[in-house]
Design a protein around this motif. Structure first.
Motif, short mmCIF file in Angstrom:
data_model
loop_
_atom_site.label_atom_id
_atom_site.label_comp_id
_atom_site.label_asym_id
_atom_site.label_seq_id
_atom_site.Cartn_x
_atom_site.Cartn_y
_atom_site.Cartn_z
N THR A 96 -5.06 3.82 -3.10
CA THR A 96 -4.48 3.20 -1.90
C THR A 96 -5.55 2.88 -0.89
OG1 THR A 96 -2.62 4.67 -2.28
CG2 THR A 96 -2.58 3.40 -0.28
N TRP A 97 -6.50 3.81 -0.71
CA TRP A 97 -7.56 3.60 0.27
C TRP A 97 -8.38 2.36 -0.09
CZ3 TRP A 97 -8.26 5.10 4.98
CH2 TRP A 97 -9.50 4.86 5.59
N GLY A 154 -1.31 12.37 -3.88
CA GLY A 154 -2.12 12.93 -4.95
C GLY A 154 -3.49 12.28 -4.88
N ALA A 155 -4.49 12.97 -5.45
CA ALA A 155 -5.87 12.53 -5.28
C ALA A 155 -6.10 11.11 -5.78
CB ALA A 155 -6.80 13.49 -6.00
N ARG A 156 -5.60 10.81 -6.98
CA ARG A 156 -5.88 9.49 -7.55
C ARG A 156 -5.16 8.38 -6.82
NH1 ARG A 156 -7.97 9.72 -12.87
NH2 ARG A 156 -6.85 7.84 -13.43
N LEU A 210 -4.26 8.42 -3.74
CA LEU A 210 -4.92 8.25 -2.44
C LEU A 210 -6.15 7.37 -2.56
CD1 LEU A 210 -4.95 11.67 -0.63
CD2 LEU A 210 -4.35 9.48 0.34
N GLU A 211 -6.95 7.64 -3.58
CA GLU A 211 -8.17 6.85 -3.75
C GLU A 211 -7.81 5.38 -3.97
OE1 GLU A 211 -10.91 8.35 -6.69
OE2 GLU A 211 -11.91 6.41 -6.76
N LEU A 253 -11.62 6.90 -10.08
CA LEU A 253 -11.14 5.68 -10.74
C LEU A 253 -12.30 4.74 -10.99
CD1 LEU A 253 -8.08 5.09 -8.42
CD2 LEU A 253 -8.15 6.35 -10.54
N MET A 307 -15.06 10.14 -3.43
CA MET A 307 -13.81 9.77 -4.10
C MET A 307 -14.13 8.76 -5.19
SD MET A 307 -11.44 9.30 -0.74
CE MET A 307 -10.28 8.21 -1.49
N ALA A 344 0.85 -1.19 0.00
CA ALA A 344 0.00 0.00 0.00
C ALA A 344 0.89 1.25 0.00
CB ALA A 344 -0.92 0.00 1.21
N LEU A 345 2.00 1.18 0.72
CA LEU A 345 2.95 2.31 0.70
C LEU A 345 3.54 2.49 -0.69
CD1 LEU A 345 4.93 1.70 4.01
CD2 LEU A 345 3.26 3.48 3.55
N LEU A 374 -6.29 -0.75 0.51
CA LEU A 374 -6.11 -1.08 1.93
C LEU A 374 -7.39 -1.67 2.51
CD1 LEU A 374 -3.99 -0.83 4.17
CD2 LEU A 374 -5.05 1.31 4.82
N LEU A 432 -3.29 7.89 5.97
CA LEU A 432 -3.99 8.12 4.70
C LEU A 432 -5.15 9.08 4.88
CD1 LEU A 432 -4.11 4.60 3.04
CD2 LEU A 432 -2.78 6.57 2.32
N TYR A 439 0.93 4.23 -2.80
CA TYR A 439 0.74 5.62 -2.41
C TYR A 439 1.88 6.51 -2.91
CZ TYR A 439 0.31 9.69 0.54
OH TYR A 439 0.21 10.96 0.98
N GLU A 471 -2.32 3.38 -10.69
CA GLU A 471 -1.91 4.61 -10.01
C GLU A 471 -0.52 4.53 -9.38
OE1 GLU A 471 -3.46 7.23 -10.67
OE2 GLU A 471 -5.01 6.06 -11.66
N ASP A 478 -7.03 -0.32 -10.15
CA ASP A 478 -6.74 1.01 -9.60
C ASP A 478 -5.32 1.07 -9.05
OD1 ASP A 478 -9.29 1.49 -10.21
OD2 ASP A 478 -10.04 1.63 -8.16
N ARG A 485 -3.98 0.20 -16.98
CA ARG A 485 -5.15 -0.59 -16.57
C ARG A 485 -5.30 -1.82 -17.46
NH1 ARG A 485 -8.40 2.38 -13.00
NH2 ARG A 485 -10.10 0.93 -13.05
N THR A 541 -5.90 16.71 0.87
CA THR A 541 -6.05 16.75 -0.57
C THR A 541 -7.46 17.13 -1.00
OG1 THR A 541 -4.47 14.95 -0.57
CG2 THR A 541 -5.49 15.49 -2.67
N PHE A 542 -8.46 16.53 -0.33
CA PHE A 542 -9.84 16.74 -0.78
C PHE A 542 -10.61 17.72 0.09
CE2 PHE A 542 -8.64 12.48 -2.09
CZ PHE A 542 -9.16 12.35 -3.36
#
Lengths: 455, 193
Positions: free
Chosen positions: A140-141, A133-135, A137-138, B191, B188, A125-126, A144, B172, A129, A217, A213, A281, B179-180
């Motif tokens: 990685t979240w 950046g926004a993408r 982060l999404e 993607l 979010m 996950a690190l 995780l 995170l 990340y 990313e 994703d 992708r 960021t948001f």
């Protein structure tokens, strides 16, 4: 010696916290990984405490260390070219990840295996990340959360197995001897949980949502590690548990589940490939396809074939992601539509990407053709048609965008410098080609012997 | 848990749950050192460290402490009740021969299902972490109920993994906030496909 092998990757990981020059970190990572490779060869069949290095563990350890060393070499040139000051993050997280991988391949205790597989999720996950950046982060979240829930379901499976063995042992070898005493229905239930849990990480449909994703990313060297090594570790856990079920005399039960999950992933990935606008992708869905094929081969009761499939897939997919990294450096875009005319402007860059994708599409003389052909020969008649359908659809889905990118109209805005950018994927392709021409069937069969069960 | 509107109350509830689980581990221990150690480790990591970390996270994030859901509270309660029922129904087939505490197995399955409901139905990233932790507790309870508990070093490894996951998730969440400017995972959705 096994403990040295386990802890070795922590050295560059800790070093990265102090020393942040990518050149040194890359050499140290390469050195540590390839030294582990040599150590692994020497340490085969050794055991100490909950660690043991048997054939299957050795096979994946060698593959992972080999790929990791090369990716570290590539990463140095890649981060230099993209003027990334934060390259040390990749080396720190990457080596932490390698530590977890070593742990998983060395662990002979099913609980410890689970801990290290979960650890590899956290470390990777690190990697995904990286700088944020926004993408990212999404991605990685999502990774995780899905990864953790998946693996928690896997833990339920581990607990059920432990309970079924009377709470006596989690040692894999002992568990296999005891497995016959366990209740068949309940062991089947435990396997279903294990398949869902580890299958999430293998990227089986419909549990694959995190995979494209995260792969798209993450920085390209990290995507290469995810696809070339991370997916294998979860698959390796499935290998061990399938053998456990096999020695309980329940292989038929597992086979049906594995074959159907494998085929469904193959067919779904084949369809998803057509909808992709982003070439990373595209490669991610191709990973899903090949992991589905490997799970299917395991479901045929041929662990050696499944291992061979993951070997070829890892080599070619790593080369493909590194080749994609080159295109991303050149065009600064991941969109297939933005890339064109690579062949005229940068033949070497075009060749590595082209050859890697041809291999992934299953063309001979690359090894995946051999592995897929063997699996087809062993298939039941009802599965053959579906298998071929999936292969053909994945073939078209992968090669149509490829021809657009390589030969289609467009100009190369910027030609990346750095020899290892082409050299590293070149080496991976050469090894893949060599092993495809002379598939190491006998060797892999010997290594896979520890998994064998009598029907 | 499914009916609560305040995040602070949820975290306190989670801490309480862990204290109870730790006590259960002590009761089941019957003086065996292994279980006492496992119980202590559990109390320390999950009953104290994780809740404290979550409280600090909430404080530093500076967001409203309200749980936002896709579902209304009555609907949540209804669904939660249904899932708990399903847990009890399905849970019976999970009771293995020689289970140490067969009564707790359906409770564990119910807790796992409720954790999942919580993860998918709540919007804030923090609440998803809480859902995951509840799920994890369900798995732990299952291990206590079915067996004599996993071997000690495995148990500790699992707890450390959970702790690392929560810390990582916390970092995170900070970045997501930066960021948001919000931590609403429903928003979010860059993607796809």
């Amino acid at each position: 010696m096994l403990y040295l092998l386990l802890l070795l990757p922590l050295l560059p990981a800790l070093y990265a916290l102090r020393e942040r020059t990518p050149a040194r970190l890359a050499s140290l990572s390469l050195g540590a990984a390839w030294f582990s490779l040599a150590l692994g060869l020497l340490a085969q069949n050794q055991a100490s405490g909950p660690l043991r290095l048997d054939g299957v563990g050795l096979f994946y350890l060698l593959l992972t260390d080999f790929i990791f060393g090369l990716v570290a070499l590539y990463a140095r040139a890649y981060f230099q070219e993209s003027q990334d000051q934060e390259a040390w993050r990749f080396f720190a997280a990457g080596n932490l990840f390698l530590f977890a991988m070593h742990g998983a391949f060395l662990a002979h205790n099913l609980g410890l295996l689970w801990i290290f597989v979960e650890g590899s999720t956290l470390a990777s996950a690190l990697l995904v990340y990286h700088k944020g950046g926004a993408r990212a982060l999404e991605a990685t979240w999502k990774y995780l959360m899905l990864g953790s829930v998946g693996i928690a379901l896997g833990l339920i499976g581990v607990i059920l197995v432990y309970a079924l063995l009377g709470g006596t042992t989690l040692d894999w070898q002992e568990a296999r001897e005891w497995a016959r005493t366990a209740s068949a229905a309940q062991l089947g239930l435990a396997f279903a949980f294990l398949l869902v849990g580890f299958g999430t990480k293998v990227g089986l449909f419909p549990l694959h949502a995190w995979l494209p994703d995260a792969h798209s990313e993450a920085p390209s060297p990290a995507s290469a590690l995810l696809s070339g090594t991370l997916l294998n570790v979860a698959f390796y856990a499935l290998l061990r548990y399938t053998a456990l079920l096999g020695s309980a005399g329940l292989f038929e039960k597992a086979a049906l589940l594995l074959q159907s999950f494998g085929l469904i992933s193959l067919l779904a990935a084949g369809l998803f490939l057509f909808a992709q606008k982003d070439f990373k992708r595209l490669l991610a869905y191709s990973s899903m396809e090949h992991m589905g094929l490997a799970v299917y081969a395991l479901g045929l009761g041929l662990p050696w074939l499944a291992m061979l499939h993951t070997l070829f897939h890892s080599l070619l997919k790593t080369a493909a992601f590194l080749g994609a990294g080159n295109l991303l450096l050149a065009y600064r875009s991941k969109l297939i539509a933005r890339v064109g005319g690579v062949y005229q402007a940068w033949p070497a860059g075009a060749w590595v990407f082209l050859l890697a994708l041809l291999g992934l599409a299953g063309l001979p003389p690359f090894g995946l053709f051999f592995a897929e052909f063997q699996a087809l020969l062993a298939s039941a008649p009802w599965a053959m048609g579906l298998y071929l359908l999936g292969l053909v659809s994945a073939f078209a889905g992968l090669l149509w965008p490829l021809s657009q990118m390589i030969y289609g109209p467009g100009t190369l805005p910027h030609r990346p410098q750095g020899q290892s950018l082409v050299l590293v994927p070149g080496v991976l392709l050469a090894v893949g080609l060599f092993l495809g021409l002379l598939p190491p069937v006998e060797l892999v069969k010997t290594w896979a012997e520890v998994l064998a069960w009598t029907r | 848990m499914v009916g609560r509107k305040s995040l602070d109350a949820l975290i306190r509830l989670y801490a309480l749950q862990n204290v109870l689980l730790g006590l259960l581990a002590f009761v089941l221990a019957e003086g065996e050192l292994h279980f006492i150690l496992a119980g202590l480790g559990l109390l320390l990591i999950k009953g104290v460290l994780i809740p404290l970390y979550l409280f600090r996270l909430l404080e530093r994030l500076g967001i409203s402490h309200e749980v936002e859901s896709y579902l209304s509270i009555p609907l949540s309660l209804l669904l939660g009740g249904l899932l708990a029922g399903v847990g009890f129904w399905v849970g019976r087939s999970f009771v293995l021969e020689g289970a140490r505490l067969p009564e707790a197995v359906p409770v564990a399955i119910g807790l796992i299902l409720l954790g999942m409901l919580f993860m998918v139905s709540r919007k804030k990233a923090v609440t998803q972490v809480l859902g995951f932790l509840a799920l994890e507790n369900g798995v732990f309870l299952l291990a206590l109920a079915e067996t004599h508990g996993l071997p000690l070093f495995i148990e500790i490894g699992v707890a450390l993994d959970a702790f690392a996951a929560v810390v990582l998730a916390g970092v995170l969440i900070f970045r997501i906030k930066e960021t948001f400017q919000h931590i609403d995972t429903a928003r979010m959705r860059e993607l796809k496909g």
